[in-house]
Scaffold this motif. Structure first.
Motif, PDB file in Angstrom:
ATOM      1  N   TRP A 133      50.311 -30.008  19.419  1.00 55.78           N
ATOM      2  CA  TRP A 133      49.675 -29.571  20.657  1.00 55.78           C
ATOM      3  C   TRP A 133      50.119 -28.158  21.005  1.00 55.78           C
ATOM      4  O   TRP A 133      49.324 -27.293  21.359  1.00 55.78           O
ATOM      5  CB  TRP A 133      50.025 -30.535  21.780  1.00 55.78           C
ATOM      6  N   TRP A 134      51.405 -27.895  20.869  1.00 55.53           N
ATOM      7  CA  TRP A 134      51.921 -26.560  21.158  1.00 55.53           C
ATOM      8  C   TRP A 134      51.351 -25.524  20.196  1.00 55.53           C
ATOM      9  O   TRP A 134      50.997 -24.417  20.589  1.00 55.53           O
ATOM     10  CB  TRP A 134      53.445 -26.552  21.129  1.00 55.53           C
ATOM     11  N   GLU A 135      51.248 -25.881  18.920  1.00 55.54           N
ATOM     12  CA  GLU A 135      50.681 -24.960  17.941  1.00 55.54           C
ATOM     13  C   GLU A 135      49.218 -24.652  18.277  1.00 55.54           C
ATOM     14  O   GLU A 135      48.763 -23.512  18.130  1.00 55.54           O
ATOM     15  CB  GLU A 135      50.787 -25.545  16.529  1.00 55.54           C
ATOM     16  N   THR A 136      48.482 -25.661  18.739  1.00 52.56           N
ATOM     17  CA  THR A 136      47.087 -25.453  19.134  1.00 52.56           C
ATOM     18  C   THR A 136      46.992 -24.510  20.320  1.00 52.56           C
ATOM     19  O   THR A 136      46.113 -23.638  20.379  1.00 52.56           O
ATOM     20  CB  THR A 136      46.429 -26.797  19.493  1.00 52.56           C
ATOM     21  N   ILE A 137      47.887 -24.676  21.277  1.00 47.27           N
ATOM     22  CA  ILE A 137      47.921 -23.796  22.452  1.00 47.27           C
ATOM     23  C   ILE A 137      48.138 -22.350  22.029  1.00 47.27           C
ATOM     24  O   ILE A 137      47.503 -21.424  22.548  1.00 47.27           O
ATOM     25  CB  ILE A 137      49.017 -24.268  23.425  1.00 47.27           C
ATOM     26  N   LYS A 138      49.008 -22.142  21.065  1.00 43.64           N
ATOM     27  CA  LYS A 138      49.259 -20.779  20.582  1.00 43.64           C
ATOM     28  C   LYS A 138      48.047 -20.223  19.844  1.00 43.64           C
ATOM     29  O   LYS A 138      47.645 -19.086  20.070  1.00 43.64           O
ATOM     30  CB  LYS A 138      50.493 -20.766  19.665  1.00 43.64           C
ATOM     31  N   GLU A 139      47.468 -21.042  18.981  1.00 49.26           N
ATOM     32  CA  GLU A 139      46.322 -20.589  18.183  1.00 49.26           C
ATOM     33  C   GLU A 139      45.123 -20.242  19.053  1.00 49.26           C
ATOM     34  O   GLU A 139      44.394 -19.288  18.786  1.00 49.26           O
ATOM     35  CB  GLU A 139      45.946 -21.665  17.167  1.00 49.26           C
ATOM     36  N   GLN A 140      44.904 -21.024  20.099  1.00 51.04           N
ATOM     37  CA  GLN A 140      43.749 -20.817  20.974  1.00 51.04           C
ATOM     38  C   GLN A 140      44.054 -19.881  22.133  1.00 51.04           C
ATOM     39  O   GLN A 140      43.211 -19.651  22.988  1.00 51.04           O
ATOM     40  CB  GLN A 140      43.254 -22.170  21.490  1.00 51.04           C
ATOM     41  N   ASN A 141      45.273 -19.346  22.127  1.00 53.33           N
ATOM     42  CA  ASN A 141      45.669 -18.326  23.093  1.00 53.33           C
ATOM     43  C   ASN A 141      45.488 -18.790  24.545  1.00 53.33           C
ATOM     44  O   ASN A 141      44.955 -18.064  25.385  1.00 53.33           O
ATOM     45  CB  ASN A 141      44.887 -17.024  22.863  1.00 53.33           C
ATOM     46  N   HIS A 142      45.944 -20.008  24.840  1.00 56.11           N
ATOM     47  CA  HIS A 142      45.944 -20.478  26.215  1.00 56.11           C
ATOM     48  C   HIS A 142      46.938 -19.649  27.030  1.00 56.11           C
ATOM     49  O   HIS A 142      47.850 -19.022  26.477  1.00 56.11           O
ATOM     50  CB  HIS A 142      46.364 -21.949  26.284  1.00 56.11           C
ATOM     51  N   SER A 143      46.786 -19.647  28.333  1.00 55.77           N
ATOM     52  CA  SER A 143      47.727 -18.938  29.200  1.00 55.77           C
ATOM     53  C   SER A 143      48.999 -19.769  29.352  1.00 55.77           C
ATOM     54  O   SER A 143      48.936 -20.988  29.539  1.00 55.77           O
ATOM     55  CB  SER A 143      47.111 -18.681  30.576  1.00 55.77           C
ATOM     56  N   VAL A 144      50.134 -19.113  29.269  1.00 53.26           N
ATOM     57  CA  VAL A 144      51.424 -19.786  29.399  1.00 53.26           C
ATOM     58  C   VAL A 144      52.250 -19.052  30.445  1.00 53.26           C
ATOM     59  O   VAL A 144      52.539 -17.861  30.298  1.00 53.26           O
ATOM     60  CB  VAL A 144      52.192 -19.815  28.055  1.00 53.26           C
ATOM     61  N   ILE A 145      52.627 -19.753  31.498  1.00 55.47           N
ATOM     62  CA  ILE A 145      53.469 -19.200  32.552  1.00 55.47           C
ATOM     63  C   ILE A 145      54.847 -19.831  32.404  1.00 55.47           C
ATOM     64  O   ILE A 145      54.961 -21.056  32.248  1.00 55.47           O
ATOM     65  CB  ILE A 145      52.913 -19.513  33.960  1.00 55.47           C
TER      66      ILE A 145
END
Length: 243
Positions: A133-145
């Motif tokens: 899930w974390w790798e997907t978030i990075k690949e899809q360039n989600h916003s991370v605060i």
């Protein structure tokens, strides 16, 4: 009726399917014939239907939404000034310390996950899923605060734009720092960011059994809109009301 899930199957190493219940129970004889081809089936639907089918629930997912309003942009003066809130650029190289802290926070965010709560899952499903899930978030360039105290990561929240609104994926504060308003500061930053992008609706999902999270979301204005009961069905175990 039972949908084959190639991603989960590949990740977990055995055949996984999903049975989404509609307004009434499907033909259970057909369902059981199909089920012979699966090792694990997620049964999802309204609480009454899942129980009527005899499947043992593992969790209840609650979907919540909130309209972002003007008062959400008023910062709480009682919150700790020592906490630094900022947006993380995850496309670049992260330090080893940040990578370690983020990994711990990712797993903390899923402590109430059905994959964590199901004691019959013994193939590191929870760890595999949340790492992916974390790798997907990075690949899809989600916003991370992220939240830091003295430079150390103590909390994070990730979100994306989905069907005309913001949607929170992962959200966690380090256990030793919970109860200090860090989660509220992280969410405040998300409200500001979404508003700047022209979005004023935000949604997320959590587990009903996670009373602390449910109370937190209620206090900041989220409203529940849907409950889905989820069972993890091993086909070798028939529903109780099936002959």
């Amino acid at each position: 009726m039972i949908k084959f899930l190639p991603f989960d199957t590949s990740l977990f190493g055995y055949r996984v399917g999903k049975l989404q219940l509609g307004r009434c129970l499907p033909d259970l004889d057909r369902v059981h014939n199909q089920a012979k081809n699966f090792d694990l089936i997620y049964v999802m639907g309204k609480p009454g239907l899942v129980k009527l089918g005899g499947w043992s629930p593992i969790s209840t997912r609650v979907d919540l939404v909130k309209n972002i309003i003007k008062s959400d942009f008023i910062k709480d003066s009682s919150l700790h000034n020592e906490v630094e809130i900022s947006e993380m650029i995850i496309s670049g190289e992260l330090s080893q310390t940040d990578q370690k802290d983020l990994r711990e926070l990712v797993f903390t965010s899923g402590q109430w996950s059905r994959f964590k709560q199901d004691l019959l899952l013994g193939n590191q499903e929870y760890e595999k899923l949340y790492s992916t899930w974390w790798e997907t978030i990075k690949e899809q360039n989600h916003s991370v605060i992220v939240a830091r105290i003295s430079g150390k990561l103590v909390g994070f929240i990730t979100f994306k734009l989905l069907r005309g609104r913001g949607h929170v994926d992962l959200f966690a504060v380090k256990g030793s720092e919970q109860g200090r308003g860090i989660g509220r500061q992280l969410m405040y930053k998300v409200f500001v960011k979404l508003n700047s992008l022209g979005f004023n609706l935000i949604g997320l999902s959590t587990q009903k059994a996670n009373k602390r999270a449910m109370e937190f979301y209620k206090n900041i204005g989220f409203q529940p809109i849907k409950e889905t009961l989820i069972a993890h069905w091993r086909p070798g175990l028939k529903p109780q009301n099936i002959n």
